[in-house]
Design an enzyme around this catalytic site. Structure first.
Site, PDB file in Angstrom:
ATOM      1  N   ALA A 136      -9.183 -28.636  50.287  1.00  0.00           N
ATOM      2  CA  ALA A 136      -9.958 -28.749  49.051  1.00  0.00           C
ATOM      3  C   ALA A 136     -10.001 -30.215  48.627  1.00  0.00           C
ATOM      4  CB  ALA A 136      -9.346 -27.887  47.941  1.00  0.00           C
ATOM      5  N   SER A 138     -13.596 -32.652  48.390  1.00  0.00           N
ATOM      6  CA  SER A 138     -14.783 -32.736  47.525  1.00  0.00           C
ATOM      7  C   SER A 138     -14.939 -31.455  46.713  1.00  0.00           C
ATOM      8  CB  SER A 138     -16.037 -32.965  48.380  1.00  0.00           C
ATOM      9  OG  SER A 138     -15.901 -34.179  49.094  1.00  0.00           O
ATOM     10  N   ILE A 163      -1.661 -37.792  47.966  1.00  0.00           N
ATOM     11  CA  ILE A 163      -1.249 -38.144  46.604  1.00  0.00           C
ATOM     12  C   ILE A 163      -0.722 -39.583  46.551  1.00  0.00           C
ATOM     13  CG2 ILE A 163       0.155 -37.471  44.608  1.00  0.00           C
ATOM     14  CD1 ILE A 163      -2.222 -35.514  45.594  1.00  0.00           C
ATOM     15  N   GLY A 346     -16.181 -66.354  60.001  1.00  0.00           N
ATOM     16  CA  GLY A 346     -16.373 -66.279  61.454  1.00  0.00           C
ATOM     17  C   GLY A 346     -15.192 -65.589  62.126  1.00  0.00           C
ATOM     18  N   GLY A 347     -14.791 -66.093  63.280  1.00  0.00           N
ATOM     19  CA  GLY A 347     -13.687 -65.482  64.043  1.00  0.00           C
ATOM     20  C   GLY A 347     -12.394 -65.460  63.245  1.00  0.00           C
ATOM     21  N   GLU A 370     -11.136 -40.572  44.334  1.00  0.00           N
ATOM     22  CA  GLU A 370     -11.661 -40.114  43.027  1.00  0.00           C
ATOM     23  C   GLU A 370     -13.100 -39.608  43.187  1.00  0.00           C
ATOM     24  OE1 GLU A 370     -10.502 -41.729  39.377  1.00  0.00           O
ATOM     25  OE2 GLU A 370      -8.640 -42.558  40.173  1.00  0.00           O
ATOM     26  N   THR A 372     -15.847 -38.966  46.712  1.00  0.00           N
ATOM     27  CA  THR A 372     -16.575 -39.875  47.607  1.00  0.00           C
ATOM     28  C   THR A 372     -17.870 -40.322  46.919  1.00  0.00           C
ATOM     29  OG1 THR A 372     -17.884 -38.110  48.608  1.00  0.00           O
ATOM     30  CG2 THR A 372     -15.731 -38.577  49.628  1.00  0.00           C
TER      31      THR A 372
HETATM   32  C1  FAD Z   1      -5.707 -43.198  50.358  1.00  0.00           C
HETATM   33  C2  FAD Z   1      -6.096 -42.003  49.559  1.00  0.00           C
HETATM   34  C3  FAD Z   1      -5.548 -41.806  48.309  1.00  0.00           C
HETATM   35  C4  FAD Z   1      -5.881 -40.667  47.563  1.00  0.00           C
HETATM   36  N1  FAD Z   1      -5.256 -40.430  46.360  1.00  0.00           N
HETATM   37  C5  FAD Z   1      -5.442 -39.228  45.745  1.00  0.00           C
HETATM   38  C6  FAD Z   1      -4.635 -38.861  44.609  1.00  0.00           C
HETATM   39  O1  FAD Z   1      -3.808 -39.647  44.133  1.00  0.00           O
HETATM   40  N2  FAD Z   1      -4.799 -37.635  44.085  1.00  0.00           N
HETATM   41  C7  FAD Z   1      -5.706 -36.739  44.575  1.00  0.00           C
HETATM   42  O2  FAD Z   1      -5.798 -35.626  44.037  1.00  0.00           O
HETATM   43  N3  FAD Z   1      -6.487 -37.050  45.648  1.00  0.00           N
HETATM   44  C8  FAD Z   1      -6.364 -38.266  46.239  1.00  0.00           C
HETATM   45  N4  FAD Z   1      -7.117 -38.602  47.343  1.00  0.00           N
HETATM   46  C9  FAD Z   1      -8.060 -37.612  47.868  1.00  0.00           C
HETATM   47  C10 FAD Z   1      -9.516 -38.028  47.778  1.00  0.00           C
HETATM   48  O3  FAD Z   1      -9.958 -37.922  46.449  1.00  0.00           O
HETATM   49  C11 FAD Z   1     -10.302 -37.146  48.775  1.00  0.00           C
HETATM   50  O4  FAD Z   1      -9.993 -37.623  50.065  1.00  0.00           O
HETATM   51  C12 FAD Z   1     -11.777 -37.169  48.522  1.00  0.00           C
HETATM   52  O5  FAD Z   1     -12.089 -36.523  47.319  1.00  0.00           O
HETATM   53  C13 FAD Z   1     -12.582 -36.521  49.654  1.00  0.00           C
HETATM   54  O6  FAD Z   1     -12.041 -35.295  50.045  1.00  0.00           O
HETATM   55  P1  FAD Z   1     -11.787 -35.018  51.603  1.00  0.00           P
HETATM   56  O7  FAD Z   1     -10.981 -36.149  52.136  1.00  0.00           O
HETATM   57  O8  FAD Z   1     -11.242 -33.648  51.749  1.00  0.00           O
HETATM   58  O9  FAD Z   1     -13.224 -35.116  52.284  1.00  0.00           O
HETATM   59  P2  FAD Z   1     -14.297 -33.936  52.396  1.00  0.00           P
HETATM   60  O10 FAD Z   1     -14.490 -33.271  51.090  1.00  0.00           O
HETATM   61  O11 FAD Z   1     -13.939 -33.088  53.571  1.00  0.00           O
HETATM   62  O12 FAD Z   1     -15.600 -34.768  52.747  1.00  0.00           O
HETATM   63  C14 FAD Z   1     -15.951 -35.189  54.076  1.00  0.00           C
HETATM   64  C15 FAD Z   1     -17.328 -35.852  54.002  1.00  0.00           C
HETATM   65  O13 FAD Z   1     -18.301 -34.873  53.556  1.00  0.00           O
HETATM   66  C16 FAD Z   1     -18.978 -35.366  52.415  1.00  0.00           C
HETATM   67  N5  FAD Z   1     -19.346 -34.247  51.554  1.00  0.00           N
HETATM   68  C17 FAD Z   1     -18.546 -33.235  51.119  1.00  0.00           C
HETATM   69  N6  FAD Z   1     -19.226 -32.408  50.327  1.00  0.00           N
HETATM   70  C18 FAD Z   1     -20.492 -32.880  50.230  1.00  0.00           C
HETATM   71  C19 FAD Z   1     -21.696 -32.472  49.562  1.00  0.00           C
HETATM   72  N7  FAD Z   1     -21.713 -31.404  48.760  1.00  0.00           N
HETATM   73  N8  FAD Z   1     -22.809 -33.224  49.723  1.00  0.00           N
HETATM   74  C20 FAD Z   1     -22.809 -34.335  50.497  1.00  0.00           C
HETATM   75  N9  FAD Z   1     -21.708 -34.779  51.158  1.00  0.00           N
HETATM   76  C21 FAD Z   1     -20.561 -34.061  51.026  1.00  0.00           C
HETATM   77  C22 FAD Z   1     -18.026 -36.343  51.766  1.00  0.00           C
HETATM   78  O14 FAD Z   1     -18.695 -37.261  50.935  1.00  0.00           O
HETATM   79  C23 FAD Z   1     -17.386 -36.996  52.983  1.00  0.00           C
HETATM   80  O15 FAD Z   1     -18.222 -38.022  53.457  1.00  0.00           O
HETATM   81  C24 FAD Z   1      -6.833 -39.755  48.079  1.00  0.00           C
HETATM   82  C25 FAD Z   1      -7.413 -39.980  49.335  1.00  0.00           C
HETATM   83  C26 FAD Z   1      -7.045 -41.075  50.077  1.00  0.00           C
HETATM   84  C27 FAD Z   1      -7.643 -41.261  51.452  1.00  0.00           C
END
Ligand code: FAD
Length: 385
Positions: A136, A138, A163, A346-347, A370, A372
């Site tokens: 879970a 997006s 997290i 550059g390089g 927060e 994508t």
């Molecule tokens: C370094 C890091 C720190 C983080 N810190 C926190 C934190 O402190 N607390 C917390 O709760 N979360 C945190 N996150 C989680 C972050 O918010 C999620 O990774 C992000 O919301 C995307 O979820 P996912 O990685 O499951 O990607 P997915 O939801 O699987 O998305 C994969 C791709 O599909 C695209 N996509 C998905 N649904 C749609 C749609 N309806 N339309 C178009 N495109 C779509 C996305 O944009 C993405 O390009 C962190 C993530 C990272 C990498």
């Protein structure tokens, strides 16, 4: 510390400018010297935490009533921007302290505020935010972590993923399902403490950037907490989580802005020193145009971000659109500007001997977390002005 409503829509006040000077000199003296090592060794920037706590800049958003500095949203943005200008990982200390604790500030009981904001303000504890799960991201409302009522307690079970600052933080705002039949309206928010029996952490993720900020899974295994640790009423947790993001996406825009400014500042100095064809490369119009474009994009991102901060402070009706727009725009700018900064070196820009490749790697995350930037566009489309 700058207080609320003492700035107009786009222009920071004199107090904000003074705050920027203070944070910039602290960041350059006490955070920047460790930024490369923190990245190289993928270790928590303890020096940054110590310096920020010593200057009361680690959680400036905490209201004065609870022992905090009572900084407004623009002041908080300026702190994050200036720290990110030298070290993006370190800027996640003030940024995630706000993200983790804002649900308590927005929706928590007076008791919760007193209990948890005081230690945060003093620098005795950090706060993390636990919304995402392995399946879970997006679609955060599809979470599976459960909280089941048992008398005066709730028992939490589940896995939170990605997290930020997990393991370092003492406190965690955890969103969990209390009524599976209600989807987002069946989600509630709780404060969980690191020391609660049943809380444990996964191994730190091996990431492309922000390597100094630990990102770990949080495991909740029969974590039994008093019912008064619920933030707001049962079923309001998802709404609180989304309302929080309306405000804190602006802090990610600030982080992106700082990273971009850091890359531009470094590249500006470099092109004056580097000579090719018998003169500094800064003399070539092709280089000048790149720098002009970088500065133009940064300024546009800054105006959007500061305007969003003003809206956050006032609680304007169009905050949801503006917060998403600021985060989306500023993070795209950060990616473009840092990539161009590598190009300008550059390089040399492609090596770890110079900071711009780190900035480029760090910038990438601002387009992902927060929500994508695809999700930001969904949010904007649903809330068109
Ligand atoms: C370094 C890091 C720190 C983080 N810190 C926190 C934190 O402190 N607390 C917390 O709760 N979360 C945190 N996150 C989680 C972050 O918010 C999620 O990774 C992000 O919301 C995307 O979820 P996912 O990685 O499951 O990607 P997915 O939801 O699987 O998305 C994969 C791709 O599909 C695209 N996509 C998905 N649904 C749609 C749609 N309806 N339309 C178009 N495109 C779509 C996305 O944009 C993405 O390009 C962190 C993530 C990272 C990498």
């Amino acid at each position: 510390m700058a207080g609320s409503a003492d700035f107009d829509l786009y222009r920071p006040s004199e107090e904000h400018d003074m705050l920027r000077e203070t944070v910039r000199s602290l960041a350059e003296a006490k955070i920047e010297p460790f930024a490369a090592a923190v990245d190289e060794e993928a270790r928590f920037p303890q020096e940054a935490l110590d310096a920020l706590v010593a200057s009361d800049l680690h959680a400036v958003h905490v209201p004065e009533t609870y022992g905090g500095a009572g900084a407004d949203a623009l002041a908080t943005v300026i702190v994050i921007e200036e720290v990110a200008r030298v070290c993006a990982s370190s800027s996640l200390i003030p940024a995630v302290n706000k993200l983790g604790s804002l649900p308590v500030i927005l929706s928590g009981s007076e008791e919760l505020k007193k209990k948890y904001l005081g230690p945060l303000a003093k620098g005795d504890a950090m706060f993390s935010y636990c919304l995402s799960e392995p399946d879970a991201g997006s679609d955060a409302a599809g979470m599976k972590t459960k909280a089941v009522r048992d008398g005066d307690f709730y028992v939490l079970n589940g896995v939170k993923r990605w997290i930020t600052n997990a393991g370092v933080s003492e406190y965690y705002t955890v969103m969990a399902v209390t009524d599976p039949s209600m989807r987002s309206k069946g989600i509630s928010a709780f404060v969980v403490e690191k020391s609660d029996p049943g809380v444990s952490f996964g191994a730190p993720e091996k990431k492309l950037g922000i390597k100094g900020s630990p990102t770990r899974e949080v495991y909740l295994d029969n974590v039994r907490i008093p019912a008064d640790r619920m933030i707001g009423a049962e079923g309001t947790g998802f709404a609180t989580a989304m309302k929080t993001l309306d405000h804190t996406r602006i802090t990610i825009a600030a982080q992106a802005l700082g990273i971009a400014q850091g890359a531009l500042d470094y590249a500006k100095g470099y092109v004056k020193e580097r000579k090719q064809f018998g003169k500094p490369i800064a003399d070539f119009q092709g280089i000048q145009f790149m720098l002009a474009d970088m500065a133009m994009k940064i300024e546009a991102a800054r105006q959007l971000t500061y305007a969003a901060a003003a809206k956050s402070e006032r609680g304007d009706a169009d905050l949801t659109f503006q917060g998403a727009a600021a985060k989306c725009f500023a993070s795209d700018v950060a990616m473009e500007v840092t990539t161009d900064a590598v190009q300008l070196l550059g390089g040399y820009g492609y090596t770890r001997d110079y900071p711009v490749e780190r900035m480029m790697r760090d910038a990438k995350i601002t387009q992902i977390y927060e929500g994508t930037n695809q999700v930001q566009r969904i949010v904007m489309a649903r809330n068109l002005p």
